[in-house]
Design an enzyme around this catalytic site. Sequence first.
Site, PDB file in Angstrom:
ATOM      1  N   GLU A   1       0.790  -1.235   0.000  1.00  0.00           N
ATOM      2  CA  GLU A   1       0.000   0.000   0.000  1.00  0.00           C
ATOM      3  C   GLU A   1       0.822   1.285   0.000  1.00  0.00           C
ATOM      4  OE1 GLU A   1      -2.773  -0.314   3.250  1.00  0.00           O
ATOM      5  OE2 GLU A   1      -3.954  -1.796   2.179  1.00  0.00           O
TER       6      GLU A   1
ATOM      7  N   GLU B   1      -5.704  -8.673   1.302  1.00  0.00           N
ATOM      8  CA  GLU B   1      -6.311  -8.292   2.579  1.00  0.00           C
ATOM      9  C   GLU B   1      -7.793  -8.007   2.370  1.00  0.00           C
ATOM     10  OE1 GLU B   1      -4.534  -5.051   4.811  1.00  0.00           O
ATOM     11  OE2 GLU B   1      -2.516  -5.750   4.303  1.00  0.00           O
TER      12      GLU B   1
HETATM   13  O1  LIG Z   1      -6.629  -1.207   8.868  1.00  0.00           O
HETATM   14  C1  LIG Z   1      -6.592  -2.577   8.709  1.00  0.00           C
HETATM   15  C2  LIG Z   1      -5.418  -2.977   7.831  1.00  0.00           C
HETATM   16  C3  LIG Z   1      -4.057  -2.722   8.484  1.00  0.00           C
HETATM   17  O2  LIG Z   1      -3.986  -3.350   9.746  1.00  0.00           O
HETATM   18  C4  LIG Z   1      -2.982  -3.274   7.530  1.00  0.00           C
HETATM   19  O3  LIG Z   1      -1.680  -3.254   8.096  1.00  0.00           O
HETATM   20  C5  LIG Z   1      -2.943  -2.465   6.236  1.00  0.00           C
HETATM   21  O4  LIG Z   1      -2.314  -3.188   5.189  1.00  0.00           O
HETATM   22  C6  LIG Z   1      -4.330  -2.030   5.843  1.00  0.00           C
HETATM   23  N1  LIG Z   1      -4.660  -1.344   4.759  1.00  0.00           N
HETATM   24  C7  LIG Z   1      -5.980  -1.077   4.841  1.00  0.00           C
HETATM   25  C8  LIG Z   1      -6.763  -0.328   3.827  1.00  0.00           C
HETATM   26  N2  LIG Z   1      -6.379   0.973   3.647  1.00  0.00           N
HETATM   27  C9  LIG Z   1      -6.298   2.012   4.551  1.00  0.00           C
HETATM   28  C10 LIG Z   1      -6.937   3.191   4.295  1.00  0.00           C
HETATM   29  C11 LIG Z   1      -6.797   4.241   5.164  1.00  0.00           C
HETATM   30  C12 LIG Z   1      -6.016   4.133   6.280  1.00  0.00           C
HETATM   31  C13 LIG Z   1      -5.376   2.931   6.538  1.00  0.00           C
HETATM   32  C14 LIG Z   1      -5.517   1.861   5.674  1.00  0.00           C
HETATM   33  C15 LIG Z   1      -6.481  -1.643   5.962  1.00  0.00           C
HETATM   34  N3  LIG Z   1      -5.446  -2.240   6.563  1.00  0.00           N
END
Ligand SMILES: OC[C@@H]1[C@@H](O)[C@H](O)[C@@H](O)c2nc(CNc3ccccc3)cn21
Length: 446
Positions: free
Chosen positions: A166, A351
Amino acid sequence: MTRREFPKGFLWGSATAAYQIEGSPLADGAGASIWQRFSHTPGKTVNGDTGDIACDHYRRYADDVKLMRELGMQAYRFSVGWGRVLPDGNGRVNEKGLGFYDRLVDTLLENGIEPLCTLYHWDLPEALDNRGGWLNPDIANWFADYASVMYRKLDGRVKKWATLNEPWVVTDGGYLHGALAPGHENLFETPIASHHLLRAHGAAVKAYRAEGKNQIGIVVNIEPKHPASDDPADIAATKRADAYMNRQYLDPIFFGRYPGEMKEVFGEAWPEWPAEDYALIQQKIDWLGLNYYTRGVTKADPKAWPVGGRNEPPKGAVLTETGWELFPKGLTDTLVWMKERYGDLPLYVTENGAAMKDPPIAGGRVQDQHRVDYLRTHLSAVNDAIKAGVDVRGYMVWSLLDNLEWSLGYSKTFGIVHVDFKTQQRTPKDSARFYAEVIASNGGAA
Ligand SMILES: OC[C@@H]1[C@@H](O)[C@H](O)[C@@H](O)c2nc(CNc3ccccc3)cn21
C-alpha cells in the site's frame, strides 16, 4: 447457503504484518524501525500502545503456525521487518534476524502452508529515515539491496513476493496527514515519497529478475470512488480521489505515466520526473495484490486536502468500527476494473476484513457474527468477479490475529482469532470457524 464454486487450487489464507504482531522489536540485534520511534512518541497512538509485545509472534510463531494448520489455512501472507534483517537499513546483515524468517518459512512449509512474503509493510529502519528515508532517492538502491538479501535466503521456499504494501497509505498517512510513521505533514514531500516508493519497487523487481525464479508483485489498497451526488463538483472531486488513491501507483507501473489529475491534486507541489525513472518503475510484474475494505463516496470540499473532496458515506450506511462502509459489491467491481484497466494478470485478494465490536469471550467462544457476515458477503463478491472472468487466485483474510492497528493501537480488532494481550492466549472466533469451513469446502460454505 448457496454453493459457491471457487477454482480448483484457489489459495485460502490469512495476512499479518511484522510490526503489528511480532513484538521483540529490538531483540537479537534488530535495528529500530520508524514505528518503534513513532509508537513511543507520546500522543501518536491510542493509549500510547506500541509494538513492544504485540502478539509476541517473534517467540510464539510455531504455535501460531500450528493454529493456522488447525484452521486449514493453505497460505500465510507475512511481512519482513527490514530493520530486523539489516539493523542499519543497509550493509551488515543481522543473521539472527534473518534466521527468524528462515525458521518461520520452514515451519509454514512443514505444515503445508505456502508463505507469501511482503518486503515492506511500513516499518522503515529508523537508520534510513535518519538519512531521508523515502525522501532520499538512494532508497531505491537501499530497498533493492535489502530485497536481494531476502531473495537469496528465501526464494524457492517463498514463491510469491510482494515488494510494497500500500504505497498510498505509506505516503498519505506518513507524509501528508502525519497519522502514521514517520508522521510528516508536508504536501511537497508526499509525491516525492510516492515516486521514490515506485522507483524502489521497480529496483526490487529488477533485482528479482536477476536472481529470483518465482513470482513478484505489489500490493495496493483500492477503494472504488462514487460521487455523493450528480453535482459536477462532486463528480470532479471523485475523479481526483480516484486518481489519487486508485491509479497513482498502478498507472506508472503499467503505463509509465501518472494520472493526469495528479497535477491538479498537488498543484505547484507536483514534480516532474525523468524518463529513466518511469522505465525503472515499469518493470513487468507477475501478479497484483488487492487490499479491499470499503468504497469511498466523495463530496466536494475545498478544505479537504489535497483532493478537494471528503469521504461521506451515505445516510444509513452500515459502518465498521473504523468507520468504513460495508460495500461488498465494490470488491467485485474493483477486481473487474483491475483486469480491464491493467490486464489479465493473476490477482490475489491480499487483505479483506473488518474491525467489529466483538463480544467478550464467553464459554471459550467469541460470537463475532458481524464479521462472519462481512466475510460471507465479501467472499461472495470475489466469487462474482471470478464468474465475470477475473483471474482471482487467492484470498487472504485480514487478519489472522487481533493485533496492533497502527495508530489505533489495540483498540480496534480485525482478527479472526482473539488475542488476550495480557496472557497472549489465542481463541479462534466464530469467524475463524466459519473461515475454516469455507476453506474445507473451497468456498462452498460461504
Ligand atoms: O486497517 C486494517 C489494515 C491494516 O492493519 C494493515 O496493516 C494495512 O495493510 C491495511 N490497509 C488497509 C486499507 N487501507 C487504509 C486506508 C486508510 C487508512 C489505513 C488503511 C487496511 N489495513
